[in-house]
Design an enzyme around this catalytic site. Sequence first.
Site, PDB file in Angstrom:
ATOM      1  CG  ASP A  67      19.448  -5.825  74.029  1.00 48.16           C
ATOM      2  OD1 ASP A  67      18.471  -6.188  73.343  1.00 48.16           O
ATOM      3  OD2 ASP A  67      19.418  -4.851  74.779  1.00 48.16           O
ATOM      4  CG  HIS A 138      19.631   0.376  80.047  1.00 51.71           C
ATOM      5  ND1 HIS A 138      19.250  -0.317  81.163  1.00 51.71           N
ATOM      6  CD2 HIS A 138      18.631   0.174  79.144  1.00 51.71           C
ATOM      7  CE1 HIS A 138      18.104  -0.919  80.944  1.00 51.71           C
ATOM      8  NE2 HIS A 138      17.701  -0.632  79.729  1.00 51.71           N
TER       9      HIS A 138
END
Length: 241
Positions: A67, A138
């Site tokens: 990410d 997450h």
Amino acid sequence: MRILIAKDYDGMCQNGANLIAAQVLLKPESVLGLATGSTPCGIYDRLAGKYSAGELDFSAVRSVNLDEYVGLPPENDQSYRYFMQKNLFSRINIRPENTHVPNGLAEDIEAECRRYEQQVADYGYPDLQLLGIGLNGHIGFNEPAGDFPALTHRVALTESTINANSRFFKSLDEVPRAAITMGIGTIMRAKKILLAISGENKKEIARAAICGPVTPQVPASVLQLHPDVTVILDEAAAALL
Ligand code: F6R
């Protein structure tokens, strides 16, 4: 799921570095999926040490990061590209052109997500994907949601994640509100997954992810469905298992 519990953070990092080193030794042209955050720092430190000691060669390794924040340039010390250069890439002999992090400055973020997903697919997905876990469960920036996102996509970060990440920024206002992340489907295509969890504050989410029901409200719980996951924890994070 294999569970390896080490006494403390150092021991967990040693396990992580040994497992990644084994992957690179067995397949020098491995595709490594990499994570940022505080958890993997000690793992990267040990990998750099193994390289310096002449024990590992990264010249054929390719890497794809999970990410990146939207809006931060690579030279911003909070960008994930910067983090990777500092903590790992500049300390080993991986070729710069073989390292991939989503471009958070792309003008068209949706197009960048499609390009990045294609890059990961063209590599055949990671041989080994290293993951950390957020306090809300997450993985990457796949936040608790109504479903499991399939592909690389843009996410709006939750209050919990913005607050957790604010410790790295001068003020809460400077924390980016959006990121690009591999999807859960992208992550699940990795051949092997290494999930690293450290610290007392992660013990509840570690239990929920490893022992609780599989639900997109705890994104990491999906890993229970992957055929080859190793979870490395320290005793503090494993306290409720
Ligand atoms: C980072 C990432 C995140 C972190 C998670 C845990 O690339 O994808 O999911 O792994 O936020 O962060 P730390 O290790 O700082 O607790």
